[in-house]
Enzyme design. Structure first.
Site, PDB file in Angstrom:
ATOM      1  N   MET A 109      17.373   6.908  -2.721  1.00  0.00           N
ATOM      2  CA  MET A 109      16.167   6.739  -2.927  1.00  0.00           C
ATOM      3  C   MET A 109      15.914   7.972  -4.127  1.00  0.00           C
ATOM      4  SD  MET A 109      14.567   4.732  -1.304  1.00  0.00           S
ATOM      5  CE  MET A 109      13.166   5.135  -1.788  1.00  0.00           C
ATOM      6  N   MET A 154      11.983   0.088   5.608  1.00  0.00           N
ATOM      7  CA  MET A 154      11.660   1.726   6.081  1.00  0.00           C
ATOM      8  C   MET A 154      10.904   1.785   7.298  1.00  0.00           C
ATOM      9  SD  MET A 154      10.469   2.646   2.277  1.00  0.00           S
ATOM     10  CE  MET A 154      10.410   1.043   1.745  1.00  0.00           C
ATOM     11  N   ASP A 174      16.102   3.556  -6.571  1.00  0.00           N
ATOM     12  CA  ASP A 174      14.844   3.233  -5.907  1.00  0.00           C
ATOM     13  C   ASP A 174      13.881   4.262  -6.169  1.00  0.00           C
ATOM     14  OD1 ASP A 174      12.693   1.729  -4.870  1.00  0.00           O
ATOM     15  OD2 ASP A 174      13.501   1.481  -2.947  1.00  0.00           O
ATOM     16  N   ASP A 222       9.423  -4.274  -0.106  1.00  0.00           N
ATOM     17  CA  ASP A 222       9.444  -2.822   0.672  1.00  0.00           C
ATOM     18  C   ASP A 222       8.721  -3.078   2.022  1.00  0.00           C
ATOM     19  OD1 ASP A 222      10.838  -0.789  -1.061  1.00  0.00           O
ATOM     20  OD2 ASP A 222       8.981  -1.325  -2.454  1.00  0.00           O
ATOM     21  N   HIS A 247      12.538  -7.159  -5.209  1.00  0.00           N
ATOM     22  CA  HIS A 247      12.685  -5.833  -4.204  1.00  0.00           C
ATOM     23  C   HIS A 247      11.552  -5.915  -3.219  1.00  0.00           C
ATOM     24  CE1 HIS A 247      14.293  -2.160  -2.857  1.00  0.00           C
ATOM     25  NE2 HIS A 247      13.108  -1.614  -2.836  1.00  0.00           N
ATOM     26  N   SER A 263       9.904  -4.475  -7.877  1.00  0.00           N
ATOM     27  CA  SER A 263       9.287  -3.898  -6.398  1.00  0.00           C
ATOM     28  C   SER A 263       7.716  -4.550  -6.461  1.00  0.00           C
ATOM     29  CB  SER A 263       9.278  -2.337  -6.092  1.00  0.00           C
ATOM     30  OG  SER A 263       8.919  -2.239  -4.665  1.00  0.00           O
ATOM     31  N   HIS A 265      13.994  -4.087   1.809  1.00  0.00           N
ATOM     32  CA  HIS A 265      14.384  -2.785   1.798  1.00  0.00           C
ATOM     33  C   HIS A 265      13.663  -2.262   3.266  1.00  0.00           C
ATOM     34  CE1 HIS A 265      13.669   1.942   0.365  1.00  0.00           C
ATOM     35  NE2 HIS A 265      14.251   1.697   1.614  1.00  0.00           N
TER      36      HIS A 265
END
Ligand code: DX5
Ligand code: ZN
Length: 220
Positions: free
Chosen positions: A138, A69, A176, A36, A34, A9, A67
């Site tokens: 998650m 959010m 994750d 975020d 990954h 990440s 990902h």
């Protein structure tokens, strides 16, 4: 699936040396990047946005797993496709019309992922699992790197694996948050296919070696 994947990440990378850290992942045994993206609304933190992803994409030579959010992710599906995302994951909790969102992601040529917060039950995916390429479970509350792994995740992986098998779906399970060498093996045994690791990789002294070790544990 036999080859279990490792996805460092980038949230835990050194942003002052981003190209160096991207090249480290390129040259390591890692499988995916990954990424975020946080909007400060869906989660109580803001990470980075499109210009930074563009810079990462320019150098990244592996699958880019984004990902989101963010609230109302439909607004940006096309943009993330143009920025080089291969997998685009939205949160179940952020989508009013999840089925439509999944179709829109696939129409842009990306794999469609759905992330579930720790409090969200697996059974909410009963009617969409066959349309989902990846479920991101998650194992911390989203918003920050470096948090402790929530032990109930093991039960959720098993439940999700059962649902995927029952429905004959071809969905990958990604974990994750708080992944380390301590929980990787048990997660894979429970059914995980992709392990995201931020702090565990980037805060270690020998990052390629940490990735190699995690990959070996996951595939042992
Ligand atoms: C948390 C993010 C994670 C995070 C994982 O909201 O979705 O991807 O970067 O970081 P670690 O591995 O440090 O828990
Ligand atoms: Zn993430």
């Amino acid at each position: 699936m036999n080859n279990k994947l490792i996805a460092p990440s980038i949230l835990a990378a050194d942003f002052g040396n981003l190209q160096r850290d991207v090249e480290m992942v390129n040259n390591s045994e890692a499988d995916w990047f990954h990424i975020d993206i946080m909007d400060g609304v869906f989660v109580p933190n803001i990470s980075f946005g499109m210009p930074v992803l563009k810079a990462i994409s320019k150098h990244a030579k592996k699958t880019i797993d984004v990902h989101l959010m963010i609230v109302d992710p439909d607004r940006y599906i096309k943009t993330f496709a143009e920025l080089g995302s291969d997998v685009l994951t939205v949160h179940y909790e952020a989508c009013t019309h999840l089925h439509r969102t999944l179709q829109a992601i696939k129409a842009e040529g990306m794999q469609a992922g759905v992330a579930l917060n720790p409090h969200t039950n697996i059974n909410v995916l009963e009617d969409t699992i066959n349309d989902i390429d990846l479920v991101c479970l998650m194992s911390v509350n989203p918003g920050f790197g470096g948090q402790s792994f929530i032990e109930n995740t093991y039960n959720k992986v098993k439940q999700l694996k059962e649902l995927i098998t029952k429905k004959g779906a071809n969905t990958k399970i990604e974990i994750d948050g708080g992944v380390t060498n301590k929980n990787a093996k048990a997660l894979v045994e429970a059914g995980a296919d992709v392990l995201v690791a931020g702090s565990y990789v980037f805060k270690s002294d020998n990052q390629p070696e940490t990735i190699r070790g995690l990959k070996a544990i996951a595939n042992s």
